[in-house]
Design an enzyme around this catalytic site. Structure first.
Site, short mmCIF file in Angstrom:
data_model
loop_
_atom_site.label_atom_id
_atom_site.label_comp_id
_atom_site.label_asym_id
_atom_site.label_seq_id
_atom_site.Cartn_x
_atom_site.Cartn_y
_atom_site.Cartn_z
CG ASP A 1 -3.18 3.80 -2.76
OD1 ASP A 1 -4.25 3.16 -2.85
OD2 ASP A 1 -2.83 4.40 -1.74
CD GLU A 2 -5.74 -0.80 -1.02
OE1 GLU A 2 -5.61 -1.80 -0.29
OE2 GLU A 2 -6.75 -0.13 -1.03
CG ASP B 1 -2.03 0.95 1.18
OD1 ASP B 1 -2.13 1.69 0.17
OD2 ASP B 1 -2.82 1.00 2.14
#
Ligand SMILES: [Mg+2]
Length: 414
Positions: free
Chosen positions: A124-125, A29
């Site tokens: 974003d993960e 993350d």
């Protein structure tokens, strides 16, 4: 490897070989991603409270906040104006989503070098399965550490990771690792790792469930994990089974969507646009009952009921009603939709689509509690029996009549 030292301090000695054999799910993350990308071009803002999403006097919401801004209570999805009040000296920046997309692609191109199994779950993960990558990158823990360092060095963007046996535990671990850390939960250590955390840290447990659990005196994962599965199912319906599993670090593969629902909706588009009042009320009754069945299966009661009417030409009207008390009863909910329909339908126009939506959830059958005991039991029994029949014979076969009221249900049971 400072991250490992941090992990060891948290969990004590490890039986490394066994652990590394099985804990291969890595959740990566990016830390405050949008802010971090903006800071690449504005390094002088590092260490200051930064809010991305727009200016503090604008409408709209925060899309990211630096850790320094979060200390003032600023968080994403909060109105910009609220953020401006909480942290007036923060630097407010407009968002640049195309730019974030490009950086996300760069991160992804690094991830795929570490495993053939990479699943980006948002910009974003990502989850990676590091099983079977030992020959290239070493055991999962070493590979994870190398991966996070590679992202940091080649993009300049900080990130965190969680390495565990399940996706749920890995996700919680990466959250605990922030900022710029790596937390490894060895096999068998899941329950111990999760135990002290507040229940809200568990993915899928939102505000509604948190509130319901607090009402039962359950604030930590340890307290939740001590409740028998049957009891959780009695209170939360099917969601109770998920809670039982989650409290132990378990997840279904699709745990991202295995979360408390925000709304339950059903729509129907007519084969041909219609102004047949009977056809429409029958459809409305059907949609309402379908939504109610799902509501009860989730162990929820709803306060806000929203009716959607789309006319020929796609003009769409929605009308909502918020009840004084939440309910999960077919008869009550249908009566509200029927009222909204009568009141707001433009009878001169043909209708293309009808939709019902339930939201404003609370857990449990609060409303049944308000009814007098005997009647309550009958209603609950009948509703359950109908739900069972629907499961067996399909939904269309078992419906309450369109005009059925709670009293009628009572009579029919007798
Ligand atoms: Mg993130």
């Amino acid at each position: 490897m400072p991250e490992l030292a941090r992990f060891r301090a948290k969990h004590g000695p490890l039986e490394e070989r066994a652990a590394e054999a099985a804990a291969s799910i890595l959740h990566v993350d990016m830390d405050a991603f949008f802010v971090s990308v903006e800071l690449l071009e504005r390094p002088e803002l590092r260490g200051r409270p930064v809010v991305v999403g727009g200016q503090k006097d604008q409408r709209g919401v925060v899309t990211a906040a630096s850790y320094e801004a979060r200390k003032y209570g600023v968080h994403s999805a909060m109105p910009l104006r609220t953020a401006g009040r909480l942290c007036p000296h923060a630097i407010f920046l407009d968002g640049h989503h195309e730019k974030y997309g490009k950086w996300s692609d760069r991160v992804a191109s690094i991830l795929v070098k570490f495993s053939p199994v990479v699943e980006m779950v948002s910009i974003d993960e990502a989850y990676l399965d590091l099983a079977g990558t030992e020959r290239l990158h070493g055991p999962p823990l070493a590979a994870a550490d190398k991966l996070l360092r590679t992202i940091k060095e080649s993009t300049g963007l900080p990130c965190s990771g969680g390495l565990a046996t399940t996706r749920l535990t890995a996700k919680v671990a990466s959250d605990q690792a922030k900022p710029s850390g790596l937390v490894w939960v060895p096999p068998g250590g899941e329950a111990r790792f999760l135990a002290p955390l507040p229940v809200r840290k568990i993915p899928g447990i939102g505000e509604v469930t948190e509130r319901a659990l607090r009402a039962l005196g359950l604030e930590t994962v340890e307290q939740l994990a001590a409740v028998p599965q049957e009891k959780l199912e009695r209170i939360f319906g099917q969601w109770g089974e998920a809670l039982y599993r989650k409290a132990r670090g378990g997840d279904s593969y699709e745990f991202v969507i295995d979360a408390e629902p925000k709304s339950i909706s059903h729509n129907h588009t007519f084969g041909e646009d219609t102004n047949d009042g009977n056809e429409m009320t029958t459809t409305l009754s059907h949609l309402s009952q379908k939504a109610c069945k799902r509501l009860r299966e989730a162990g929820l009661a709803a306060r806000t009921l929203t009716l959607t009417i789309r006319y020929t030409g796609f003009e769409t009207h929605t009308r909502a009603k918020t009840l004084a008390e939440p309910t999960q009863l077919d008869a009550d909910i249908y009566a509200v939709f029927q009222g909204l329909f009568r009141e707001h339908r433009d009878t001169r126009r043909k209708v293309r689509l009808l939709g019902v939506s339930l939201s404003g959830f609370t857990h449990g059958n609060n409303q049944l509690d308000l009814l007098e005991a005997e009647r309550r039991e009958k209603l609950a029994r009948l509703t359950k029996a109908a739900d069972r029949l629907r499961d067996r014979f399909g939904f269309g076969k078992v419906q309450f009549g369109g005009s059925l009221s709670a009293e009628d249900l009572n009579k029919r049971e007798d």
